[in-house]
Write a protein that holds these residues in place. Structure first.
Motif, short mmCIF file in Angstrom:
data_model
loop_
_atom_site.label_atom_id
_atom_site.label_comp_id
_atom_site.label_asym_id
_atom_site.label_seq_id
_atom_site.Cartn_x
_atom_site.Cartn_y
_atom_site.Cartn_z
N GLU A 293 0.89 -1.01 -0.14
CA GLU A 293 0.01 0.11 0.02
C GLU A 293 0.81 1.43 0.14
O GLU A 293 0.61 2.48 -0.61
CB GLU A 293 -0.84 -0.06 1.20
N GLU A 294 1.92 1.29 0.75
CA GLU A 294 2.61 2.44 0.99
C GLU A 294 4.09 2.29 -0.17
O GLU A 294 4.82 3.34 -0.11
CB GLU A 294 3.39 2.53 2.14
N GLY A 295 3.73 1.50 -1.14
CA GLY A 295 5.01 1.49 -2.19
C GLY A 295 6.37 1.15 -1.53
O GLY A 295 7.39 1.67 -1.87
N PHE A 296 6.40 0.38 -0.41
CA PHE A 296 7.59 0.10 0.37
C PHE A 296 8.74 -0.37 -0.70
O PHE A 296 9.83 0.14 -0.45
CB PHE A 296 7.38 -0.89 1.31
N GLU A 297 8.58 -1.12 -1.61
CA GLU A 297 9.56 -1.65 -2.50
C GLU A 297 10.26 -0.60 -3.40
O GLU A 297 11.37 -0.42 -3.38
CB GLU A 297 9.21 -2.82 -3.45
N ASP A 298 9.45 0.37 -3.80
CA ASP A 298 9.98 1.78 -4.22
C ASP A 298 10.70 2.47 -3.33
O ASP A 298 11.85 3.00 -3.79
CB ASP A 298 8.83 2.47 -4.79
#
Length: 329
Positions: A293-298
Motif C-alpha cells: 500500500e505504501e510502495g515500500f519496495e519503491d
C-alpha cells in the motif's frame, strides 16, 4: 543543617522541606541513607497537600521535582515511599490537583525504581494505570503547544516548560520500555501517543523527535511488546510513511531501517512473546500488504546508491545487504 533541624523538638517544617529540596536539586552524587531517611518522608509529607491553590500546587511541584531527583540506583525500601506516592497519584487521577511537572515527577521517581525493584511492575500496571496516564499526559502536552509559534517567538532557542516536561516523559518512557516485564493491551495507546508527539515535534524540536524514535525502538526491543501490538498502534505504518519523506535525514533513515530489520528478524522467529505460529503468519501477511500500500519496495529501491553516503555512525551495525534483505524477507 538538615540533621540539626531534624534533631530539634520543635522543627521548622518549612525550612526542613527547603533544605531537602535544595540538597536533592543541587547535589549530583548519591545521598546518604541517613539523609534519605529524613528527606523522603519530609518531601512526601509536603507533596501530600491536597489544596488546589496556585501556591500549594507550586510547593507540591517543587517537592516532587526534588524527590524525583533521587538517583535511580539508590536502594530504597518501598515502605519508605510507596503508600504515599500511590496516594498522591491516585488522588490526582480523581481530582487533578497536580501540575503536569509534579505528576511527571511522581511517575519519573517510580519508573526509576524499576531498575532496583522489579516487583513494582505489577503495582504500576494494575493499580496506577501507567500506560493510560502517560499516554493522556503526552496527548495533552502535545495539544497545548503551538510548536511553530513557540519557536518563532523564542529566538534564543530556549525550551518552554511544556517542552521540557515532554523530554522528561520521554526519558521516563525509555527507562520503562527497557526495564518493565509486563505488557498490557492498553499500552498500544501509549505507543501511538509517542508517534503523534514525534509528528508534532519533528520539524520544530529535534531533541523531542529523536527521543520519541529512541523510545519506540526500545519498545520494539522489549520482548513483552509483540509485533501485533506495534502494528495495531500504527507504528509500522508510521515508519513506512516516514521513509518516503523528502526530508528524511541520516538519523531518521537509520531508525527506519533498524526498526524494520528488528521487525523482520522477529517475524522469522517461531515464537515472539505471545505470538504463536498462526498469528505470526497473519502478521507477516498484514505487514506485507501494508508495505505494498505504501510502495515500500519503491522506497527501498530509492536507497540504492545512497546508503553508502550515509554517515557511518548511523549504520555501522546494519548488514551490508540490508536493502535486498528488506525486499525479499
Amino acid at each position: 543543617m538538615t540533621f540539626e533541624e531534624e534533631k530539634k523538638e520543635e522543627k521548622n517544617e518549612k525550612l526542613l522541606v527547603g533544605l531537602c529540596e535544595c540538597y536533592l536539586l543541587f547535589y549530583s552524587r548519591v545521598p546518604s541513607s541517613e539523609f534519605l531517611s529524613i528527606c523522603v518522608p519530609c518531601l512526601l509529607k509536603a507533596a501530600l497537600k491536597k489544596e488546589e491553590s496556585e501556591k500549594a500546587q507550586k510547593e507540591v511541584e517543587i517537592a516532587l521535582l526534588a524527590f524525583s531527583n533521587i538517583n535511580e540506583f539508590v536502594l530504597l525500601d518501598k515502605e519508605l515511599y510507596l503508600n504515599e506516592v500511590t496516594e498522591i497519584t491516585k488522588y490526582h487521577q480523581e481530582h487533578h490537583n497536580l501540575t503536569h511537572l509534579a505528576y511527571q515527577s511522581a511517575w519519573g521517581f517510580l519508573i526509576n525504581r524499576l531498575d532496583t525493584d522489579e516487583s513494582l511492575d505489577g503495582e504500576i500496571l494494575n493499580e496506577l494505570h501507567f500506560g493510560r496516564e502517560s499516554a493522556r499526559e503526552l496527548e495533552e502536552l502535545t495539544k497545548c503547544v503551538n510548536w511553530k509559534k513557540e519557536k518563532e517567538e523564542d529566538k534564543k532557542g530556549k525550551d518552554t516548560k511544556e517542552e521540557l516536561i515532554k523530554l522528561r516523559w520521554i526519558e521516563t518512557l525509555e527507562i520503562y520500555f527497557l526495564d518493565f516485564t509486563m505488557w498490557k493491551e492498553g499500552y498500544i495507546g501509549l505507543i501511538n501517543s509517542l508517534v503523534q508527539l514525534f509528528r508534532a515535534a519533528k520539524d520544530n524540536h529535534r531533541e523531542i523527535g529523536n527521543g520519541c524514535l529512541d523510545a519506540l525502538r526500545h519498545a520494539l526491543e522489549n520482548r513483552d511488546v509483540t509485533i501485533d501490538d506495534l502494528f495495531e498502534s500504527g507504528v509500522v505504518g508510521f515508519f513506512l510513511v516516514e521513509m518516503k519523506q523528502s526530508t528524511l535525514d541520516d538519523d531518521m533513515m537509520w531508525n527506519c531501517l533498524d526498526f524494520f530489520l528488528n521487525v523482520s528478524e522477529r517475524l522469522k522467529e517461531k515464537t515472539d512473546g505471545k505470538t504463536d505460529e498462526t498469528e505470526r503468519k497473519e502478521l507477516k501477511r498484514k505487514i506485507f500488504e501494508r508495505k505494498e500500500e505504501e510502495g515500500f519496495e519503491d522506497v527501498i529501491a530509492s536507497f540504492y546508491g545512497f546508503i553508502s553516503f550515509v554517515d557511518e555512525s548511523f549504520h555501522y551495525d546494519l548488514p551490508s545487504n540490508i536493502l535486498d534483505y528488506f525486499v525479499n524477507v
